[in-house]
Design a protein around this motif. Structure first.
Motif, PDB file in Angstrom:
ATOM      1  N   ARG A  20      -9.152   9.376   3.686  1.00 33.05           N
ATOM      2  CA  ARG A  20      -8.691  10.496   4.742  1.00 33.05           C
ATOM      3  C   ARG A  20      -7.163  10.073   5.121  1.00 33.05           C
ATOM      4  O   ARG A  20      -6.189  11.083   4.999  1.00 33.05           O
ATOM      5  CB  ARG A  20      -9.418  10.466   5.891  1.00 33.05           C
ATOM      6  CG  ARG A  20      -9.034  12.132   6.490  1.00 33.05           C
ATOM      7  CD  ARG A  20     -10.227  11.990   7.956  1.00 33.05           C
ATOM      8  NE  ARG A  20     -11.325  12.850   7.377  1.00 33.05           N
ATOM      9  CZ  ARG A  20     -12.600  12.604   7.547  1.00 33.05           C
ATOM     10  NH1 ARG A  20     -12.998  11.506   8.265  1.00 33.05           N
ATOM     11  NH2 ARG A  20     -13.521  13.530   7.096  1.00 33.05           N
ATOM     12  N   ALA A  21      -6.807   8.892   5.262  1.00 31.10           N
ATOM     13  CA  ALA A  21      -5.535   8.266   5.460  1.00 31.10           C
ATOM     14  C   ALA A  21      -4.537   8.907   4.394  1.00 31.10           C
ATOM     15  O   ALA A  21      -3.307   9.003   4.632  1.00 31.10           O
ATOM     16  CB  ALA A  21      -5.470   6.875   5.776  1.00 31.10           C
ATOM     17  N   SER A  22      -4.864   8.776   3.396  1.00 26.66           N
ATOM     18  CA  SER A  22      -4.021   9.260   2.064  1.00 26.66           C
ATOM     19  C   SER A  22      -3.747  10.442   1.989  1.00 26.66           C
ATOM     20  O   SER A  22      -2.714  11.058   1.341  1.00 26.66           O
ATOM     21  CB  SER A  22      -4.700   8.947   0.740  1.00 26.66           C
ATOM     22  OG  SER A  22      -5.252   7.557   0.797  1.00 26.66           O
ATOM     23  N   PHE A  23      -4.577  11.348   2.730  1.00 28.99           N
ATOM     24  CA  PHE A  23      -4.006  12.868   2.584  1.00 28.99           C
ATOM     25  C   PHE A  23      -4.015  13.265   4.246  1.00 28.99           C
ATOM     26  O   PHE A  23      -4.599  14.333   4.606  1.00 28.99           O
ATOM     27  CB  PHE A  23      -5.509  13.550   2.086  1.00 28.99           C
ATOM     28  CG  PHE A  23      -5.789  13.035   0.584  1.00 28.99           C
ATOM     29  CD1 PHE A  23      -4.828  13.722  -0.463  1.00 28.99           C
ATOM     30  CD2 PHE A  23      -6.516  12.338   0.154  1.00 28.99           C
ATOM     31  CE1 PHE A  23      -4.982  13.363  -1.763  1.00 28.99           C
ATOM     32  CE2 PHE A  23      -6.638  11.840  -1.118  1.00 28.99           C
ATOM     33  CZ  PHE A  23      -6.060  12.279  -2.092  1.00 28.99           C
ATOM     34  N   ALA A  24      -2.977  12.461   4.787  1.00 34.57           N
ATOM     35  CA  ALA A  24      -3.105  12.789   5.997  1.00 34.57           C
ATOM     36  C   ALA A  24      -2.479  14.361   6.359  1.00 34.57           C
ATOM     37  O   ALA A  24      -1.922  14.829   5.730  1.00 34.57           O
ATOM     38  CB  ALA A  24      -1.950  11.711   6.704  1.00 34.57           C
ATOM     39  N   GLY A  25      -3.200  14.782   7.605  1.00 33.29           N
ATOM     40  CA  GLY A  25      -2.743  16.186   7.933  1.00 33.29           C
ATOM     41  C   GLY A  25      -3.590  17.056   7.219  1.00 33.29           C
ATOM     42  O   GLY A  25      -3.476  18.310   7.289  1.00 33.29           O
ATOM     43  N   GLU A  26      -4.429  16.731   6.251  1.00 37.27           N
ATOM     44  CA  GLU A  26      -5.352  17.620   5.373  1.00 37.27           C
ATOM     45  C   GLU A  26      -6.697  17.526   5.839  1.00 37.27           C
ATOM     46  O   GLU A  26      -6.954  16.497   6.131  1.00 37.27           O
ATOM     47  CB  GLU A  26      -5.216  17.569   3.773  1.00 37.27           C
ATOM     48  CG  GLU A  26      -3.948  17.766   3.483  1.00 37.27           C
ATOM     49  CD  GLU A  26      -3.702  17.679   1.834  1.00 37.27           C
ATOM     50  OE1 GLU A  26      -4.840  17.709   1.105  1.00 37.27           O
ATOM     51  OE2 GLU A  26      -2.733  17.265   1.429  1.00 37.27           O
ATOM     52  N   PRO A  27      -7.305  18.635   6.015  1.00 38.40           N
ATOM     53  CA  PRO A  27      -8.912  18.259   6.337  1.00 38.40           C
ATOM     54  C   PRO A  27      -9.716  17.622   5.099  1.00 38.40           C
ATOM     55  O   PRO A  27      -9.133  17.796   3.830  1.00 38.40           O
ATOM     56  CB  PRO A  27      -9.568  19.550   6.229  1.00 38.40           C
ATOM     57  CG  PRO A  27      -8.393  20.726   5.894  1.00 38.40           C
ATOM     58  CD  PRO A  27      -7.047  20.015   5.896  1.00 38.40           C
ATOM     59  N   TYR A  28     -10.611  16.861   5.196  1.00 38.76           N
ATOM     60  CA  TYR A  28     -11.245  16.153   4.213  1.00 38.76           C
ATOM     61  C   TYR A  28     -12.809  16.458   4.348  1.00 38.76           C
ATOM     62  O   TYR A  28     -13.292  16.082   5.348  1.00 38.76           O
ATOM     63  CB  TYR A  28     -11.122  14.456   4.237  1.00 38.76           C
ATOM     64  CG  TYR A  28     -11.156  13.890   3.054  1.00 38.76           C
ATOM     65  CD1 TYR A  28     -10.139  13.246   2.176  1.00 38.76           C
ATOM     66  CD2 TYR A  28     -12.473  13.863   2.219  1.00 38.76           C
ATOM     67  CE1 TYR A  28     -10.501  12.651   0.982  1.00 38.76           C
ATOM     68  CE2 TYR A  28     -12.653  13.130   1.289  1.00 38.76           C
ATOM     69  CZ  TYR A  28     -11.611  12.704   0.683  1.00 38.76           C
ATOM     70  OH  TYR A  28     -12.177  12.114  -0.851  1.00 38.76           O
TER      71      TYR A  28
END
Ligand code: SF4
Length: 231
Positions: free
Chosen positions: A31-39
């Motif tokens: 999740r941290a690698s795609f910060a700001g995006e819902p996972y």
């Protein structure tokens, strides 16, 4: 049940302990690698037309593709390839599929995964495959009446599609037709409607990087499917 109910039900399925752990661990770690995006980190439902002429059957969501975006073949390299091809042949509104809110639409087509949760190494166990099979069966029961062509991505999709159709009472030739790129098998739905099952090599990086699957090869199968859908 209708498609909306099926989508809601599958989205909260927890029937396979190993896959539930994996999909949630990946979601937490990445999740941290795609910060700001819902996972998403949950099962992915079928997606596309509710009365498709073409049904596309894949294996399972990619850990950081469908498992992340919540939409099949969305946000990963295989999907980049597939959607570009679908757009070229008129089955998708846009050439890319980036996230679930990107406005992409399938045109007369629907995509489903044989196994609805991301498996480690893209390899579900036989038990996981069989546990998930009823979701695909229920979906094909709901949308299969309009389907004229089933595009199977890879041997796994081919086997899952034929198994599903047979279990729903479609007349599938015996011995089971062999998978290959551009292989075709005619099956007959209960009631006599003919459906063509088409094989395509999977647009995995392993196949596309090595040239085993080229753009013209994928376009040819999808063009054939689109033509069958309007026959
Ligand atoms: Fe449920 Fe299928 Fe996911 Fe297993 S793989 S938990 S059956 S949705």
């Amino acid at each position: 049940a209708d498609l909306a109910e099926l989508t809601a039900e599958v989205s909260v399925c927890r029937a396979c302990p190993r896959l539930v752990t994996w999909r949630e661990d990946v979601a937490r770690d990445k999740r941290a690698s795609f910060a700001g995006e819902p996972y998403w980190g949950r099962p992915i439902a079928g997606w596309g037309s509710e009365t498709p002429g073409v049904l596309i059957v894949g294996l399972a969501p990619a850990a950081n593709g469908g498992n992340r975006t919540g939409r099949i073949f969305t946000g990963d390299r295989s999907g980049d390839w597939l959607f570009a091809a679908l757009h070229r042949v008129g089955l998708a509104a846009q050439p890319t599929s980036v996230h679930a809110g990107d406005g992409q639409r399938l045109l007369g087509a629907r995509m489903v995964a044989a196994v609805r949760c991301a498996p480690p190494d893209n390899k579900p166990t036989t038990v996981e495959r069989d546990t998930c099979a009823p979701w695909l069966e229920r979906e094909v029961e709901l949308v299969g009446g309009s389907v004229r062509a089933v595009v199977c991505l890879g041997q796994y999709g081919w086997d899952a599609a034929l198994r599903t159709l047979r279990s729903l009472g479609y007349d599938v030739p015996r011995p089971k037709p062999r998978f290959g790129h551009a292989a075709e098998a005619r099956v007959t739905a209960p009631g006599g409607r003919e459906v063509t099952v088409l094989g395509s090599y999977h647009p995995s990086q392993q196949n596309t990087f090595t040239g085993r699957l080229t753009e013209p090869m994928l376009d040819a199968v999808l063009t054939r499917a689109a033509a069958l859908a309007v026959e």
